[in-house]
Design an enzyme around this catalytic site. Sequence first.
Site, short mmCIF file in Angstrom:
data_model
loop_
_atom_site.label_atom_id
_atom_site.label_comp_id
_atom_site.label_asym_id
_atom_site.label_seq_id
_atom_site.Cartn_x
_atom_site.Cartn_y
_atom_site.Cartn_z
N TYR A 440 -3.98 27.31 -18.10
CA TYR A 440 -3.84 25.84 -18.00
C TYR A 440 -2.68 25.27 -18.81
O TYR A 440 -2.05 25.97 -19.58
CB TYR A 440 -5.15 25.12 -18.24
CG TYR A 440 -5.92 25.25 -19.53
CD1 TYR A 440 -5.38 25.75 -20.69
CD2 TYR A 440 -7.25 24.81 -19.57
CE1 TYR A 440 -6.14 25.81 -21.86
CE2 TYR A 440 -8.00 24.88 -20.73
CZ TYR A 440 -7.43 25.38 -21.87
OH TYR A 440 -8.17 25.43 -23.01
N GLU A 441 -2.38 24.04 -18.56
CA GLU A 441 -1.18 23.37 -19.12
C GLU A 441 0.09 24.13 -18.75
O GLU A 441 1.03 24.20 -19.55
CB GLU A 441 -1.28 23.23 -20.64
CG GLU A 441 -2.53 22.56 -21.17
CD GLU A 441 -2.85 21.22 -20.52
OE1 GLU A 441 -1.94 20.62 -19.93
OE2 GLU A 441 -4.01 20.79 -20.59
#
Lengths: 598, 598
Positions: A440-441
Amino acid sequence: MPVYKAPVDDTLFILNDVLGFERYNNLAGFSEASSDIVEAVLQEGGKFAEEVLFPLNQVGDREGCERLADGQVKTPTGFKQAFEQYREGGWLGLAADPEYGGQGLPYALHTAVGEFMSSANMALMMYPGLTQGAIAAIQVHGSDEQKQAYLPKMIDGTWTGTMNLTEPHCGTDLGLLRTKAVPNGDGSYKISGQKIFISAGDHDMAENIVHLVLARIEGAPEGTKGISLFIVPKFKLDGGGAPGEKNGVSCGSIEEKMGIHGNATCVMNYDEAEGYLVGTENRGLNAMFVMMNEARLAVGLQGHAIAEVAYQNAANYARERIQGRALSGAKAPEKKADPIIVHPDVRRTLMTIRAFNEAGRALLLWTALKSDIAHRSDDEKEKQAADDVLGLMTPIIKGVLTDKGFDHAVAAQQMYGGHGYIEEWGMSQFVRDARIAMIYEGANGIQALDLVGRKLGLNGGRAVMAFFKEVEDFCAENRENEKLSFFTKHLKKGLGDLQASTMWFMQNAMAKPDNAGAGSTDYMHLFGLVALGYMWAQMAKAASEKLAAGANGQSTYLENKLITAKFYMEKVMPETALRRARIETGADSMMELAAEAF
Amino acid sequence: MPVYKAPVDDTLFILNDVLGFERYNNLAGFSEASSDIVEAVLQEGGKFAEEVLFPLNQVGDREGCERLADGQVKTPTGFKQAFEQYREGGWLGLAADPEYGGQGLPYALHTAVGEFMSSANMALMMYPGLTQGAIAAIQVHGSDEQKQAYLPKMIDGTWTGTMNLTEPHCGTDLGLLRTKAVPNGDGSYKISGQKIFISAGDHDMAENIVHLVLARIEGAPEGTKGISLFIVPKFKLDGGGAPGEKNGVSCGSIEEKMGIHGNATCVMNYDEAEGYLVGTENRGLNAMFVMMNEARLAVGLQGHAIAEVAYQNAANYARERIQGRALSGAKAPEKKADPIIVHPDVRRTLMTIRAFNEAGRALLLWTALKSDIAHRSDDEKEKQAADDVLGLMTPIIKGVLTDKGFDHAVAAQQMYGGHGYIEEWGMSQFVRDARIAMIYEGANGIQALDLVGRKLGLNGGRAVMAFFKEVEDFCAENRENEKLSFFTKHLKKGLGDLQASTMWFMQNAMAKPDNAGAGSTDYMHLFGLVALGYMWAQMAKAASEKLAAGANGQSTYLENKLITAKFYMEKVMPETALRRARIETGADSMMELAAEAF
């Protein structure tokens, strides 16, 4: 059954002896952070992590979050109370702007405490973690009115925040997003669409949730140039600024995930929800990147934090589990077998994790200090130089510390043999939780592309050249120091591979961009190896100076630093040559197959 | 939602074109395995894997096994019926001794089919998999009576088998085991104790379960020299040899594990259960090693098999998921974005997995063929040479293919971005399932020790010297061949690193055994890199010869082989230098810290 002890002493060594924290008294908030205060904050934060957050870690994994029949989301037993204590401790606003109720202490201190808390309970810490990102976006791009309305409540933890970017068909490529914003005529918008993978999207721990949502204003251009950022509160604020009427946003379902079960990863449905533009129309990506950069550092910290807690447990187990005898003869003849820590292969594993963890901590704190300088210094040149490092290190910290964090959680789990595979022992959770940080990110492949495709060439390569020079200077200055020459020799060799690879990109990726893409992940890790090696060289210097000056009872600790530094240089650093060899063979052999041949 | 297609063509290329399967007609069972039969068996086995086993893979993960109130164990929906079909298809006895009802076909063919089935449903395939190990132990060490009583029913799958080694306080170090055997006076024993981590320990898919149990006969010496192996059937056999009275063995609980939920991992309680000695008193470890070696190859196969199915899904996803544009300009301008397979970093990932999978398959089949030669040849010299390879490759296949299998399942999961973390998509299961293969049947650190501490020096290093010579000869023979010189050059370099590391152990590990332990894992992987590189060189040779001879419509397939071979040599093989560098820095920096400093 798992254990956790916050590494306060190692953090103090880095802050005080390696980074010379007290030298930064000129920065806002640093004079309040005297060494006594720093130590007290670390002790308190460590205690909170150990005693409040950590006991809930397995609970959160087992229970997960539940969407009730009425659409409300219930967090695991104890989460709400722990978050209440976290809020009361003022932890969320530790480094936040005093104008909105924050304590304004150094971000580096916030980072140090953040490690402890993420080690103890990554899933729980994501609720305030996402809030940090949302605070940053509003602080930088919000109007004064928005700041007044939202920041104080978010900084004191009464409300939390989220980041709503991903949709089912678009994650990395936000240009494809479809969530719509229709002007109401009064300055507000009606937001409609579906967002997925929204961490902390809904829960029962805060009075209100401030969603930051990317959407396309009706009639805006296609692609990334037509995206705007909106605040969409779960409950609209009433005349007095308190949460009032329910907004048109709800959690449609909670994803069933591999890990971080304690965090509610929601599908969020926006059905003509009232939203308020943050910053300028169609410039939402800019505002989003403020959140994103903050979040990327926080995710790198998670990778590191899980490797730390996994390491501690593996080391304990290796000391306690008796099985077999040392190759060099029995070490515990009074027992039926030796503890497995006598075996070199077990030590190889533990030393490898340790060597990354201690350097990872230094890299995180060094970079966090750059962030403090970039945001708080009055000296424009110093600000710029610090901001350059921050931008350069963000993808490296995110990509390298999460890849390694996961690998090392797996390696720590391996120390347990079959017990590592049984959920009860807790090692599986560390592995499953750590896995998301690589994704994620911005998945780590995207971090590598950000580094090679954006950060490398930015301002004519100013940031990367400054970093090379800093490391070169360090090596030159300490080359003649017999206590450090071993370290500088290896560091120099690694730097040489990094510089050669950088040069190779300059010569081979302009005409053929695939050559940059092909080597990007190797380059990111190569850069990480050198950056961590630089941290080790600095730690070795600080340790040997402190030893020479009289170690104040820390001599074993400091000698162990030097041994671990040696291990890093001998066993880890040679990987730079492999990364370089891969980079320099380019893209050809990977681009030749037709897509359908895979 | 996940997909699976058995790689029949690639298997045929390896068997026919690389290994020259038809040359082995002199071995028992091989004349029955004409190329038509081989192809038909692979097609049938592939179809069964795709259509029967694979659809149950996620079901098994979600449902898991349940211990009912009456102590019986219930397997997931559909498992029993699928196992019934497996049994009816005669798959369990494919390569088993015809004297006991097996089909006597080559073990290499059994291995090829085993890959397909483990890719499709690893947890389900463990039930017959453990049975294979038990069959091997009884076949080699059992009495004629035991063979008659148990083998036919196990070979036809009516009964299954298990291996009971581990106890709560002992896994690797079996010398510590406490399970007791007390003679009944009639040749049988009363077995009492607790065994843990017993895969397929209890279930509802077979009429009887034949437990092979390590225990210590009352009064036997301590340590490994006092361990015996016993058959303990779940139901004692009646006068007619049919399952009769329930024996004193039961499943106490089922472990909650990270993966392979479809397989019942049981705590088994033995309470004066009736058991029958297999082989000689106190020589149980010998008999156990027959099972263990069989099982280690099977576990290596699992690692490989999961990497294959994970790869197939990642490749499919990468072809279908559109996101962003190629660095070199839009490749699908008619769509809003390009499929992510245009990105070099995605291809790097896929090519890496592919390069290991295709070589891993070749290594497994090459080694399985050696097993056939070792067990079925009449030529003593040939038998011995084949057995040497088998012994040498067993820890390498187990250790390397499972480490890589897991890494590559993780890499394949990464291609999915956030979706990879959601259970529904199936990638998390591959990762969670693959994880156990690094642990069970001897954790991979133990494999590395087996290689360095046992296999390397066995018979004066005969096996390893023969392998070095074979690879050297191959390089020498093909050095002048311009189509192969690229491959032999890289292979020779890798072999040089392996030989130098071997020499280093000879010079540095005699006096200081820790130097062997410190480098053991690196050495195992170094050996694996060279062994897989040798497979690639052989595949490249076969592919280029076939291309030169007219490819029969396979030219794209064969050219892709050559490209993948090139990728392996350029991107993977350079790792040998890193492994060597680590080995040659020895044990010092990892042995210096005091145990309490970790």
